[in-house]
Design a protein around this motif. Sequence first.
Motif, PDB file in Angstrom:
ATOM      1  N   SER A 138     -58.344 -17.423  -2.004  1.00 42.68           N
ATOM      2  CA  SER A 138     -57.172 -16.566  -2.175  1.00 42.68           C
ATOM      3  C   SER A 138     -57.521 -15.110  -2.465  1.00 42.68           C
ATOM      4  CB  SER A 138     -56.283 -17.104  -3.305  1.00 42.68           C
ATOM      5  OG  SER A 138     -56.968 -17.072  -4.543  1.00 42.68           O
ATOM      6  N   GLU A 139     -58.641 -14.883  -3.144  1.00 44.04           N
ATOM      7  CA  GLU A 139     -59.011 -13.516  -3.532  1.00 44.04           C
ATOM      8  C   GLU A 139     -60.325 -13.061  -2.908  1.00 44.04           C
ATOM      9  OE1 GLU A 139     -56.953 -11.796  -5.087  1.00 44.04           O
ATOM     10  OE2 GLU A 139     -55.625 -13.223  -6.084  1.00 44.04           O
ATOM     11  N   ARG A 140     -60.902 -13.905  -2.061  1.00 45.42           N
ATOM     12  CA  ARG A 140     -62.204 -13.599  -1.447  1.00 45.42           C
ATOM     13  C   ARG A 140     -63.250 -13.279  -2.518  1.00 45.42           C
ATOM     14  NH1 ARG A 140     -61.828 -13.274   3.953  1.00 45.42           N
ATOM     15  NH2 ARG A 140     -59.759 -12.964   4.872  1.00 45.42           N
ATOM     16  N   LEU A 141     -63.175 -14.017  -3.609  1.00 44.47           N
ATOM     17  CA  LEU A 141     -64.133 -13.832  -4.697  1.00 44.47           C
ATOM     18  C   LEU A 141     -65.481 -14.395  -4.278  1.00 44.47           C
ATOM     19  CD1 LEU A 141     -63.845 -12.734  -7.661  1.00 44.47           C
ATOM     20  CD2 LEU A 141     -63.835 -15.129  -8.372  1.00 44.47           C
ATOM     21  N   ASP A 151     -67.129 -12.160 -16.363  1.00 42.82           N
ATOM     22  CA  ASP A 151     -67.484 -11.324 -15.207  1.00 42.82           C
ATOM     23  C   ASP A 151     -66.452 -11.476 -14.094  1.00 42.82           C
ATOM     24  OD1 ASP A 151     -69.840 -10.418 -16.412  1.00 42.82           O
ATOM     25  OD2 ASP A 151     -70.983 -12.146 -15.680  1.00 42.82           O
ATOM     26  N   TYR A 152     -66.062 -12.723 -13.819  1.00 42.87           N
ATOM     27  CA  TYR A 152     -65.058 -12.956 -12.778  1.00 42.87           C
ATOM     28  C   TYR A 152     -63.719 -12.341 -13.167  1.00 42.87           C
ATOM     29  CZ  TYR A 152     -68.229 -16.294 -10.507  1.00 42.87           C
ATOM     30  OH  TYR A 152     -69.289 -16.881  -9.858  1.00 42.87           O
ATOM     31  N   ALA A 153     -63.340 -12.478 -14.439  1.00 39.79           N
ATOM     32  CA  ALA A 153     -62.069 -11.919 -14.896  1.00 39.79           C
ATOM     33  C   ALA A 153     -62.055 -10.407 -14.725  1.00 39.79           C
ATOM     34  CB  ALA A 153     -61.817 -12.304 -16.350  1.00 39.79           C
ATOM     35  N   ARG A 154     -63.152  -9.737 -15.091  1.00 42.01           N
ATOM     36  CA  ARG A 154     -63.213  -8.290 -14.936  1.00 42.01           C
ATOM     37  C   ARG A 154     -63.157  -7.880 -13.460  1.00 42.01           C
ATOM     38  NH1 ARG A 154     -66.402  -9.026 -19.534  1.00 42.01           N
ATOM     39  NH2 ARG A 154     -68.271  -9.507 -18.345  1.00 42.01           N
ATOM     40  N   GLU A 155     -63.778  -8.679 -12.613  1.00 40.95           N
ATOM     41  CA  GLU A 155     -63.737  -8.371 -11.181  1.00 40.95           C
ATOM     42  C   GLU A 155     -62.313  -8.488 -10.646  1.00 40.95           C
ATOM     43  OE1 GLU A 155     -65.758  -9.992  -7.010  1.00 40.95           O
ATOM     44  OE2 GLU A 155     -66.708 -10.430  -8.954  1.00 40.95           O
ATOM     45  N   LEU A 156     -61.600  -9.527 -11.061  1.00 37.61           N
ATOM     46  CA  LEU A 156     -60.215  -9.703 -10.619  1.00 37.61           C
ATOM     47  C   LEU A 156     -59.330  -8.576 -11.153  1.00 37.61           C
ATOM     48  CD1 LEU A 156     -59.849 -13.566 -11.095  1.00 37.61           C
ATOM     49  CD2 LEU A 156     -59.966 -12.337  -8.916  1.00 37.61           C
ATOM     50  N   ARG A 157     -59.546  -8.188 -12.405  1.00 35.82           N
ATOM     51  CA  ARG A 157     -58.753  -7.107 -12.977  1.00 35.82           C
ATOM     52  C   ARG A 157     -59.018  -5.794 -12.239  1.00 35.82           C
ATOM     53  NH1 ARG A 157     -59.753  -5.748 -19.158  1.00 35.82           N
ATOM     54  NH2 ARG A 157     -61.784  -5.231 -18.255  1.00 35.82           N
ATOM     55  N   GLY A 162     -53.506 -10.640  -8.170  1.00 37.33           N
ATOM     56  CA  GLY A 162     -52.356 -11.326  -8.735  1.00 37.33           C
ATOM     57  C   GLY A 162     -52.726 -12.528  -9.573  1.00 37.33           C
ATOM     58  N   SER A 163     -53.910 -13.083  -9.340  1.00 40.33           N
ATOM     59  CA  SER A 163     -54.347 -14.277 -10.069  1.00 40.33           C
ATOM     60  C   SER A 163     -55.104 -13.944 -11.351  1.00 40.33           C
ATOM     61  CB  SER A 163     -55.234 -15.139  -9.164  1.00 40.33           C
ATOM     62  OG  SER A 163     -56.342 -14.384  -8.708  1.00 40.33           O
ATOM     63  N   TYR A 164     -55.190 -12.649 -11.684  1.00 37.03           N
ATOM     64  CA  TYR A 164     -55.989 -12.266 -12.853  1.00 37.03           C
ATOM     65  C   TYR A 164     -55.497 -12.905 -14.143  1.00 37.03           C
ATOM     66  CZ  TYR A 164     -57.307  -9.427 -16.871  1.00 37.03           C
ATOM     67  OH  TYR A 164     -57.720  -9.019 -18.114  1.00 37.03           O
ATOM     68  N   GLN A 165     -54.193 -12.807 -14.407  1.00 39.42           N
ATOM     69  CA  GLN A 165     -53.659 -13.343 -15.659  1.00 39.42           C
ATOM     70  C   GLN A 165     -53.834 -14.853 -15.745  1.00 39.42           C
ATOM     71  OE1 GLN A 165     -52.757 -11.735 -18.227  1.00 39.42           O
ATOM     72  NE2 GLN A 165     -52.544  -9.648 -17.453  1.00 39.42           N
ATOM     73  N   ASP A 166     -53.567 -15.556 -14.631  1.00 41.25           N
ATOM     74  CA  ASP A 166     -53.738 -17.012 -14.626  1.00 41.25           C
ATOM     75  C   ASP A 166     -55.194 -17.392 -14.884  1.00 41.25           C
ATOM     76  OD1 ASP A 166     -51.068 -17.526 -14.148  1.00 41.25           O
ATOM     77  OD2 ASP A 166     -51.309 -17.565 -11.962  1.00 41.25           O
TER      78      ASP A 166
END
Length: 206
Positions: A138-141, A151-157, A162-166
């Motif tokens: 969904s986010e091409r992480l 680390d993943y949370a900071r990258e999403l932020r 849109g999936s950062y908070q979840d």
Amino acid sequence: MLLAQLAARQLPASAVHDTVAAIARGIDYRRSLRQSVLDRLFLWLAEAIAHLVRFIRQSPVSRPLGYAVLGLIVLGVVARLFIAAQARDEAGGPRRTRTRATGSEDPFVVAERLAGEARYEEAAHALYHGVLLALTRSERLRLDPSKTSGDYARELRARSAGSYQDFRAFARRFDIAVFGHGGCDAQLIDDLRTLARPFTARARAA
């Protein structure tokens, strides 16, 4: 030989401080509250070593002995980190083997099976793996074994994903389940299941 080299060189206090601080900020020491306390201990140690270096530089008579003591301290710190890393690898080896053995299965299905066998911590890891796989779609992480949930949370932020908070809510509960002092139990797995539902739906829709 190493101690002789240390005795012959004048090491800047800032260099010693930065070196020990860098060790303390390593990935292995950023995963739980216990490691955060250890971070502070190592940073305190870095300050103490920096003071020792300044004292040695101001006292030519004690310089060789002081650098020898400093070398022993640094070697002791490095050896302690190496031994701790080996212990963690040996303790986690069987678990990682079992996880790879089920790598072709749906991680969420694997998590349910492991939870049914009361292997709660392994179930938590399976849920975490499933959530990350959903984010790759969904986010091409891009997954990296060296990255933490933070680390993943900071990258999403940074991406304003849109999936950062979840993900942040899930990751916080995951860290408690896996790294908390109480250990992982059925209640924590239920919480993780609930928090993983947005990602479960995305994974099955893909």
